[in-house]
Motif scaffolding. Sequence first.
Motif, short mmCIF file in Angstrom:
data_model
loop_
_atom_site.label_atom_id
_atom_site.label_comp_id
_atom_site.label_asym_id
_atom_site.label_seq_id
_atom_site.Cartn_x
_atom_site.Cartn_y
_atom_site.Cartn_z
N VAL A 14 1.06 -1.19 0.06
CA VAL A 14 0.37 -0.07 0.13
C VAL A 14 1.03 1.28 0.20
CG1 VAL A 14 -1.52 -1.43 1.20
CG2 VAL A 14 -0.04 -0.05 2.67
N MET A 15 0.86 2.45 -0.24
CA MET A 15 0.63 3.98 -0.65
C MET A 15 0.04 4.42 -0.44
SD MET A 15 3.34 5.36 -3.26
CE MET A 15 4.82 3.21 -4.26
N GLY A 16 0.68 5.44 0.70
CA GLY A 16 -0.88 6.71 0.43
C GLY A 16 0.02 7.96 1.30
N TRP A 17 -0.63 7.99 2.05
CA TRP A 17 -0.50 9.17 2.62
C TRP A 17 -0.74 9.51 4.64
CZ3 TRP A 17 -0.74 9.66 -2.11
CH2 TRP A 17 0.57 10.87 -3.42
N PHE A 18 0.06 10.17 4.97
CA PHE A 18 -0.21 10.70 6.31
C PHE A 18 -0.39 12.02 6.31
CE2 PHE A 18 -0.64 6.49 9.26
CZ PHE A 18 0.07 5.86 8.00
N ARG A 19 -1.14 13.11 7.72
CA ARG A 19 -0.60 14.68 8.12
C ARG A 19 -0.63 14.70 8.81
NH1 ARG A 19 -7.21 16.46 5.74
NH2 ARG A 19 -7.52 15.92 7.35
N MET A 24 -5.03 -3.09 9.61
CA MET A 24 -3.64 -1.83 10.19
C MET A 24 -3.36 -0.46 9.19
SD MET A 24 -2.56 -3.48 12.63
CE MET A 24 -0.68 -2.45 13.61
N ILE A 25 -3.64 -0.65 8.44
CA ILE A 25 -4.10 0.73 7.28
C ILE A 25 -3.77 1.93 8.00
CG2 ILE A 25 -5.44 1.84 5.80
CD1 ILE A 25 -4.80 -0.93 4.52
N LYS A 26 -4.25 2.13 9.01
CA LYS A 26 -4.65 3.36 9.55
C LYS A 26 -3.75 3.57 10.37
CE LYS A 26 -9.26 4.23 9.57
NZ LYS A 26 -10.57 4.83 9.21
N HIS A 27 -2.20 2.54 10.60
CA HIS A 27 -1.41 2.38 11.69
C HIS A 27 -0.34 3.10 11.37
CE1 HIS A 27 -4.25 1.08 15.27
NE2 HIS A 27 -5.24 0.04 14.64
N ILE A 28 0.37 3.72 11.90
CA ILE A 28 1.68 4.51 11.48
C ILE A 28 2.83 3.49 11.61
CG2 ILE A 28 4.03 6.26 11.90
CD1 ILE A 28 2.20 7.85 13.34
N ARG A 29 2.94 2.44 12.55
CA ARG A 29 4.11 1.53 12.57
C ARG A 29 3.97 0.05 11.44
NH1 ARG A 29 0.65 1.00 16.70
NH2 ARG A 29 -0.29 -1.92 16.36
N ALA A 30 2.89 0.47 10.67
CA ALA A 30 2.22 -0.79 9.73
C ALA A 30 3.56 -0.17 8.86
CB ALA A 30 0.95 -1.32 9.25
N TYR A 31 3.77 0.89 8.79
CA TYR A 31 4.22 1.24 7.30
C TYR A 31 6.13 1.23 7.42
CZ TYR A 31 -0.59 2.17 5.79
OH TYR A 31 -1.21 2.31 5.97
N GLU A 48 -8.55 23.44 8.37
CA GLU A 48 -8.63 21.97 8.65
C GLU A 48 -7.55 21.14 8.30
OE1 GLU A 48 -11.33 23.62 8.56
OE2 GLU A 48 -12.84 21.54 8.49
N ASP A 49 -6.97 21.38 6.57
CA ASP A 49 -6.97 20.08 5.89
C ASP A 49 -5.27 20.70 6.23
OD1 ASP A 49 -9.43 20.02 3.58
OD2 ASP A 49 -8.99 18.61 5.24
N THR A 50 -4.81 22.51 6.45
CA THR A 50 -3.28 22.60 6.32
C THR A 50 -2.71 22.08 7.50
OG1 THR A 50 -4.51 24.47 6.90
CG2 THR A 50 -2.29 24.67 7.81
N ALA A 51 -1.99 20.96 7.33
CA ALA A 51 -0.59 19.99 7.81
C ALA A 51 0.47 19.98 6.54
CB ALA A 51 -1.37 18.58 8.22
N VAL A 52 1.37 18.81 7.67
CA VAL A 52 2.51 18.25 6.49
C VAL A 52 1.98 17.29 6.50
CG1 VAL A 52 4.79 17.67 6.48
CG2 VAL A 52 4.40 19.30 8.23
N TYR A 53 2.31 16.79 4.53
CA TYR A 53 1.55 15.85 4.49
C TYR A 53 2.64 14.27 4.25
CZ TYR A 53 -3.53 17.30 3.89
OH TYR A 53 -4.62 18.25 4.02
N TYR A 54 2.69 13.41 4.73
CA TYR A 54 3.79 12.81 4.46
C TYR A 54 3.89 11.11 3.08
CZ TYR A 54 6.47 15.09 8.38
OH TYR A 54 6.53 16.31 9.20
N CYS A 55 4.34 10.41 2.55
CA CYS A 55 3.95 9.69 2.09
C CYS A 55 4.90 8.45 2.45
CB CYS A 55 4.43 10.04 0.88
SG CYS A 55 4.28 8.70 -0.31
N ALA A 56 3.81 7.59 2.67
CA ALA A 56 4.42 6.06 3.83
C ALA A 56 3.88 4.84 2.06
CB ALA A 56 3.52 6.55 4.80
N ALA A 57 4.75 4.01 2.50
CA ALA A 57 4.70 2.43 1.80
C ALA A 57 5.13 1.73 2.92
CB ALA A 57 5.91 2.79 0.43
N GLY A 58 4.34 0.35 2.46
CA GLY A 58 4.04 -0.55 3.52
C GLY A 58 4.19 -2.13 2.41
#
Length: 125
Positions: free
Chosen positions: A32-37, A105-112, A88-98
């Motif tokens: 999976v690949m996508g974004w957290f913020r 575990m899709i929404k969990h940072i440690r899964a990536y 409220e969408d203002t943030a730093v957006y981080y790309c992640a891949a797992g």
Amino acid sequence: VQLQASGGGLVQAGGSLRLSCAASGRTFSNGVMGWFRQAPGKEREFVAVIRWPGGNTYYADSVKGRFAISRDSAKNTAYLQMNSLKPEDTAVYYCAAGYSVILSMIKHIRAYDAWGQGTQVTVSS
């Protein structure tokens, strides 16, 4: 795999931006690949991801109907089209891949397994 995020910027409320996340160093063929913020003073939170292969998509409730994630497998790149942006969408957006991220575990940072540098998105009111 190395991830390179781009496409952030400053936009007025109601506007749109498109983020890109390009993977290099290893062909991204399964995972999976996508974004957290992360907004100032807040924890990093899940935004959206897309599965490779298959293309299943997953979104945070706060962005459903406004954001759309897609991919270009040939370019090893995922895109996040952000419409109807809110302050409220203002943030730093981080790309992640797992590579082995199960649905629960899709929404969990440690899964990536890999993270790109952040890209700032600022939405003015």
